[in-house]
Design a protein around this motif. Structure first.
Motif, PDB file in Angstrom:
ATOM      1  N   PHE A   1       4.039   2.897   9.041  1.00  0.00           N
ATOM      2  CA  PHE A   1       3.573   1.553   9.358  1.00  0.00           C
ATOM      3  C   PHE A   1       4.162   0.523   8.393  1.00  0.00           C
ATOM      4  O   PHE A   1       4.480  -0.598   8.786  1.00  0.00           O
ATOM      5  N   ALA A   2       4.317   0.897   7.134  1.00  0.00           N
ATOM      6  CA  ALA A   2       4.925  -0.012   6.157  1.00  0.00           C
ATOM      7  C   ALA A   2       6.371  -0.310   6.532  1.00  0.00           C
ATOM      8  O   ALA A   2       6.848  -1.434   6.353  1.00  0.00           O
ATOM      9  N   ARG A   3       7.069   0.678   7.059  1.00  0.00           N
ATOM     10  CA  ARG A   3       8.462   0.448   7.473  1.00  0.00           C
ATOM     11  C   ARG A   3       8.526  -0.465   8.672  1.00  0.00           C
ATOM     12  O   ARG A   3       9.443  -1.269   8.797  1.00  0.00           O
ATOM     13  N   PHE A   4       7.551  -0.383   9.578  1.00  0.00           N
ATOM     14  CA  PHE A   4       7.516  -1.310  10.698  1.00  0.00           C
ATOM     15  C   PHE A   4       7.358  -2.743  10.175  1.00  0.00           C
ATOM     16  O   PHE A   4       7.984  -3.665  10.659  1.00  0.00           O
ATOM     17  N   GLY A   5       6.493  -2.909   9.163  1.00  0.00           N
ATOM     18  CA  GLY A   5       6.303  -4.226   8.578  1.00  0.00           C
ATOM     19  C   GLY A   5       7.545  -4.729   7.884  1.00  0.00           C
ATOM     20  O   GLY A   5       7.896  -5.900   7.970  1.00  0.00           O
ATOM     21  N   ALA A   6       8.269  -3.825   7.202  1.00  0.00           N
ATOM     22  CA  ALA A   6       9.486  -4.208   6.485  1.00  0.00           C
ATOM     23  C   ALA A   6      10.569  -4.629   7.474  1.00  0.00           C
ATOM     24  O   ALA A   6      11.306  -5.588   7.233  1.00  0.00           O
ATOM     25  N   VAL A   7      10.672  -3.957   8.617  1.00  0.00           N
ATOM     26  CA  VAL A   7      11.672  -4.319   9.624  1.00  0.00           C
ATOM     27  C   VAL A   7      11.312  -5.679  10.225  1.00  0.00           C
ATOM     28  O   VAL A   7      12.192  -6.511  10.448  1.00  0.00           O
TER      29      VAL A   7
ATOM     30  N   GLU B   1       9.696  -8.117   8.748  1.00  0.00           N
ATOM     31  CA  GLU B   1       9.977  -9.151   7.769  1.00  0.00           C
ATOM     32  C   GLU B   1      11.469  -9.446   7.679  1.00  0.00           C
ATOM     33  O   GLU B   1      11.878 -10.591   7.521  1.00  0.00           O
ATOM     34  N   ARG B   2      12.307  -8.402   7.780  1.00  0.00           N
ATOM     35  CA  ARG B   2      13.767  -8.606   7.734  1.00  0.00           C
ATOM     36  C   ARG B   2      14.249  -9.368   8.951  1.00  0.00           C
ATOM     37  O   ARG B   2      15.201 -10.134   8.876  1.00  0.00           O
ATOM     38  N   ALA B   3      13.594  -9.172  10.097  1.00  0.00           N
ATOM     39  CA  ALA B   3      14.024  -9.816  11.331  1.00  0.00           C
ATOM     40  C   ALA B   3      13.741 -11.320  11.302  1.00  0.00           C
ATOM     41  O   ALA B   3      14.404 -12.080  11.986  1.00  0.00           O
ATOM     42  N   GLN B   4      12.761 -11.732  10.499  1.00  0.00           N
ATOM     43  CA  GLN B   4      12.410 -13.161  10.469  1.00  0.00           C
ATOM     44  C   GLN B   4      13.289 -13.918   9.583  1.00  0.00           C
ATOM     45  O   GLN B   4      14.023 -14.129   8.985  1.00  0.00           O
TER      46      GLN B   4
ATOM     47  N   MET C   1       0.832  -1.197   0.000  1.00  0.00           N
ATOM     48  CA  MET C   1       0.000   0.000   0.000  1.00  0.00           C
ATOM     49  C   MET C   1       0.874   1.258   0.000  1.00  0.00           C
ATOM     50  O   MET C   1       0.564   2.230  -0.678  1.00  0.00           O
ATOM     51  N   SER C   2       1.961   1.211   0.763  1.00  0.00           N
ATOM     52  CA  SER C   2       2.868   2.353   0.815  1.00  0.00           C
ATOM     53  C   SER C   2       3.453   2.645  -0.563  1.00  0.00           C
ATOM     54  O   SER C   2       3.579   3.810  -0.953  1.00  0.00           O
ATOM     55  N   ASP C   3       3.797   1.601  -1.305  1.00  0.00           N
ATOM     56  CA  ASP C   3       4.353   1.804  -2.649  1.00  0.00           C
ATOM     57  C   ASP C   3       3.332   2.451  -3.579  1.00  0.00           C
ATOM     58  O   ASP C   3       3.675   3.327  -4.381  1.00  0.00           O
ATOM     59  N   ALA C   4       2.076   2.034  -3.476  1.00  0.00           N
ATOM     60  CA  ALA C   4       1.022   2.622  -4.310  1.00  0.00           C
ATOM     61  C   ALA C   4       0.798   4.090  -3.958  1.00  0.00           C
ATOM     62  O   ALA C   4       0.657   4.942  -4.845  1.00  0.00           O
ATOM     63  N   VAL C   5       0.795   4.388  -2.675  1.00  0.00           N
ATOM     64  CA  VAL C   5       0.624   5.777  -2.233  1.00  0.00           C
ATOM     65  C   VAL C   5       1.813   6.621  -2.708  1.00  0.00           C
ATOM     66  O   VAL C   5       1.639   7.744  -3.195  1.00  0.00           O
ATOM     67  N   ALA C   6       3.024   6.065  -2.596  1.00  0.00           N
ATOM     68  CA  ALA C   6       4.224   6.790  -3.041  1.00  0.00           C
ATOM     69  C   ALA C   6       4.180   7.043  -4.543  1.00  0.00           C
ATOM     70  O   ALA C   6       4.600   8.116  -5.007  1.00  0.00           O
ATOM     71  N   TRP C   7       3.660   6.093  -5.301  1.00  0.00           N
ATOM     72  CA  TRP C   7       3.544   6.276  -6.747  1.00  0.00           C
ATOM     73  C   TRP C   7       2.628   7.463  -7.053  1.00  0.00           C
ATOM     74  O   TRP C   7       2.941   8.312  -7.891  1.00  0.00           O
TER      75      TRP C   7
ATOM     76  N   ASP D   1      11.505   5.349  13.580  1.00  0.00           N
ATOM     77  CA  ASP D   1      10.132   5.110  13.115  1.00  0.00           C
ATOM     78  C   ASP D   1       9.117   5.260  14.251  1.00  0.00           C
ATOM     79  O   ASP D   1       8.016   5.757  14.036  1.00  0.00           O
ATOM     80  N   THR D   2       9.498   4.858  15.448  1.00  0.00           N
ATOM     81  CA  THR D   2       8.610   5.010  16.606  1.00  0.00           C
ATOM     82  C   THR D   2       8.402   6.492  16.924  1.00  0.00           C
ATOM     83  O   THR D   2       7.275   6.921  17.219  1.00  0.00           O
ATOM     84  N   ILE D   3       9.461   7.265  16.852  1.00  0.00           N
ATOM     85  CA  ILE D   3       9.345   8.714  17.073  1.00  0.00           C
ATOM     86  C   ILE D   3       8.455   9.336  15.997  1.00  0.00           C
ATOM     87  O   ILE D   3       7.588  10.165  16.291  1.00  0.00           O
ATOM     88  N   LEU D   4       8.654   8.920  14.740  1.00  0.00           N
ATOM     89  CA  LEU D   4       7.812   9.423  13.655  1.00  0.00           C
ATOM     90  C   LEU D   4       6.347   9.066  13.882  1.00  0.00           C
ATOM     91  O   LEU D   4       5.456   9.886  13.654  1.00  0.00           O
ATOM     92  N   LEU D   5       6.110   7.851  14.341  1.00  0.00           N
ATOM     93  CA  LEU D   5       4.746   7.426  14.632  1.00  0.00           C
ATOM     94  C   LEU D   5       4.126   8.315  15.703  1.00  0.00           C
ATOM     95  O   LEU D   5       2.976   8.757  15.572  1.00  0.00           O
TER      96      LEU D   5
END
Length: 170
Positions: A159-165, A167-170, A1-7, A88-92
């Motif tokens: 929120f998308a960056r939280f999801g990306a982090v 996914e990288r951690a797993q 969703m973040s990519d679509a919004v950025a587009w 990201d938490t501060i941004l949130l």
């Protein structure tokens, strides 16, 4: 969703820049013929504000804002990821604060419960919905609406960056 919004934001910001260029060019030409379009300067300023907020949100999505990464670059990937999570938490938190401020400023419940916009403005001393632009005669609220849009899109990107982090951690 973040990519679509950025587009969408990238296209919107590009269109805004083209519109500003067209407005300023039209103003230069009209002044050369002695018939200046006085409203073009004001509209260009408002469009710059719209473009700046769209670009700021796009910068969040792409992590392209200016940052001092001296410490995170010197640390390992785990610490760098943790620092990104802190940012990201501060941004949130900042976006949550902005959302709260915008809710109070726009006061949609107060506007909907008022008998008219004039009555709402008179009772609340909030003239957001009434104040016109100087030369365009358009209500400024139409330009101020970029703020809730920016808040929403910024939240989507964070929120998308939280999801990306995660996914990288797993």
């Amino acid at each position: 969703m973040s990519d679509a919004v950025a587009w969408v934001e990238a296209r919107f910001a590009g269109a805004i820049v083209a519109a500003i260029l067209g407005l300023l060019l039209a103003n230069v030409v009209s002044r050369a013929f002695g018939r200046p379009l006085i409203w073009t300067d004001e509209l260009a300023v408002y469009l710059m504000v719209l473009g700046a907020f769209a670009g700021a949100s796009l910068g969040l999505a792409r992590r392209q804002h200016i940052a001092v990464t001296l410490i995170s670059d010197a640390m390992g990937e785990r610490i760098s990821t943790a620092l990104s999570r802190v940012v990201d938490t501060i941004l949130l938190g900042l976006f949550a604060l902005l959302a709260w401020m915008l809710w109070n400023w726009f006061d949609p419940l107060g506007v909907l419960s008022a008998e008219s916009l004039q009555a709402y403005s008179r009772e609340s001393f909030n003239f957001l919905y009434q104040e016109p632009t100087t030369t365009l005669g358009v209500r400024k609220v139409w330009f101020w609406l970029i703020l809730p849009v920016f808040c929403l899109t910024g939240l989507v990107h964070v929120f998308a960056r939280f999801g990306a982090v995660s996914e990288r951690a797993q």
